[in-house]
Write a protein that holds these residues in place. Sequence first.
Motif, PDB file in Angstrom:
ATOM      1  N   GLY A 187       0.777  -1.224   0.000  1.00 17.50           N
ATOM      2  CA  GLY A 187       0.000   0.000   0.000  1.00 17.50           C
ATOM      3  C   GLY A 187       0.810   1.276   0.000  1.00 17.50           C
ATOM      4  N   ASP A 188       2.155   1.167  -0.023  1.00 19.32           N
ATOM      5  CA  ASP A 188       2.992   2.361  -0.068  1.00 19.32           C
ATOM      6  C   ASP A 188       3.295   2.671  -1.532  1.00 19.32           C
ATOM      7  OD1 ASP A 188       5.080   4.280   0.017  1.00 19.32           O
ATOM      8  OD2 ASP A 188       5.660   3.596   2.013  1.00 19.32           O
ATOM      9  N   GLU A 189       2.765   3.785  -2.015  1.00 16.25           N
ATOM     10  CA  GLU A 189       2.924   4.135  -3.430  1.00 16.25           C
ATOM     11  C   GLU A 189       4.385   4.355  -3.826  1.00 16.25           C
ATOM     12  OE1 GLU A 189       0.491   7.510  -4.141  1.00 16.25           O
ATOM     13  OE2 GLU A 189      -1.406   6.448  -3.820  1.00 16.25           O
ATOM     14  N   ASP A 190       5.190   4.843  -2.894  1.00 17.00           N
ATOM     15  CA  ASP A 190       6.595   5.109  -3.202  1.00 17.00           C
ATOM     16  C   ASP A 190       7.428   3.830  -3.290  1.00 17.00           C
ATOM     17  OD1 ASP A 190       6.107   7.842  -3.219  1.00 17.00           O
ATOM     18  OD2 ASP A 190       6.514   8.045  -1.070  1.00 17.00           O
ATOM     19  N   TYR A 191       6.954   2.772  -2.621  1.00 18.10           N
ATOM     20  CA  TYR A 191       7.695   1.508  -2.607  1.00 18.10           C
ATOM     21  C   TYR A 191       6.728   0.350  -2.851  1.00 18.10           C
ATOM     22  CZ  TYR A 191      11.318   4.409  -0.493  1.00 18.10           C
ATOM     23  OH  TYR A 191      12.240   5.393  -0.257  1.00 18.10           O
ATOM     24  N   PRO A 192       6.210   0.230  -4.071  1.00 16.65           N
ATOM     25  CA  PRO A 192       5.216  -0.808  -4.368  1.00 16.65           C
ATOM     26  C   PRO A 192       5.745  -2.229  -4.207  1.00 16.65           C
ATOM     27  CG  PRO A 192       6.004   0.221  -6.393  1.00 16.65           C
ATOM     28  CD  PRO A 192       6.530   1.044  -5.266  1.00 16.65           C
TER      29      PRO A 192
END
Length: 448
Positions: free
Chosen positions: A312-317
């Motif tokens: 769920g972290d857009e910066d670290y998919p």
Amino acid sequence: MSLNIEKGDKKRVVIVGGGFSGLKVANKLKHSGMQIVLIDRNNYHQFPPLIYQVASAGMEPSSISFPFRKILQRSKDIYFRMAELRAIYPEKKMIQTSIGKVEYDYLVLAAGTTTNFYGNKNVEDGAMPMKTVAEAMGLQNAILANIERAITCATKVEQQELLNVVIVGGGATGVEVAGVLSEMKRTVLPHDYPDLDPSLMNIYLIEAGNRLLSGMSPESSAAVEKFLRRMGVNVLLNKMVTDYRDHKVTLADGSELATRTFIWVSGVAGSPVGNISKEHLGRGQRVRVDRFNRVEGMDGVFCIGDQCIMEGDEDYPNGHPQLAQVAIQQGKNLARNIKRMEKGKDLRPFKYKNLGSMATVGRNKAVAEFSNIKMSGFVAWVMWLVVHLRSILGVRNKLVVLLNWMWNYFNYNQSLRMIFYPKKAKEIREREAREAVTHWGDDLKADA
């Protein structure tokens, strides 16, 4: 067996793993009014970024290790137990360990990673990993023993196998190992082994991708490759290892490299948790967690550091990088969230603040990246020294490491290049055998 810790009326936080993340949680909760139980298979915290220096006989193991009981001796309501996690029973809020059952209110999985051989049994059986201090000491023994054997062996073929070093994995660890062994070849061999031609020692660094240090910028990758090639390391890019047998590393293109010093630092996988189902595991066998490091479907169970993969972290998919800073920051955030849960407050999601990355190749040679700043060479090397020295636990350890580095800078003639093969006492061997036999029996009793 039992942990022999009376729970009382305090909430209990059980932390499995005393690496950067687990130790950070324990330290941040020591004045929380809760009971903290730290469990680790070793009785010491180790500093992974410098393990390669132990492997090359450049540093004593005790310099980068610190006993948990020394760290926690002044902390009230914090207990340490040397044990291994066997299984989790979230419906009972209990875990099974190698020394007995433990009940918890909050469970924190922070056991880090283990070496990933990607299912290749021949490689797993023949290669030497380097994830722990113990493995680094084993590698040190192997390197020194192979050099000793190379002087007295009967054939040139065997001698070359003993002197060839093959390192698989072009990440920070692989780069650092290749660099330090190259310096060892240049500075140690001529003095310690005058009857052995140093040019016979060949160091190969194999990377399946098209560049080293894939987690850093192309500029840093190019700088490191240039450093290594100038130091005499044979860098092989776009090469995949498929097998190892009869003292030969086989590549995907059919070529072979003869070696008896086969070092595998190509990948890691999350440390296994006995009975956890596959639906809870993501890429690299890491435990799936949400933005608050909670394990879905397990009330009160969290996972942090290298052992987890956050969705769920857009910066670290694809998950956060498995770095010390990620582990430390997740540990801090989880400790705050546990305190907030106790007060009935909303949890705060984890947000990684990238403080930069760095890698060293050898004396005066390193790369470092901070935000938009990229540097290489002497300045980056000094930055690397400062950052790592600050991160080591204990004043004594900091001083020992600093003195080691100062001495090594001017003189490589240390007295650490000794071969030790420690033998476990009979009592320890028998105890481990008994625990292995009763392992599954304990799990069945806990399940009942």
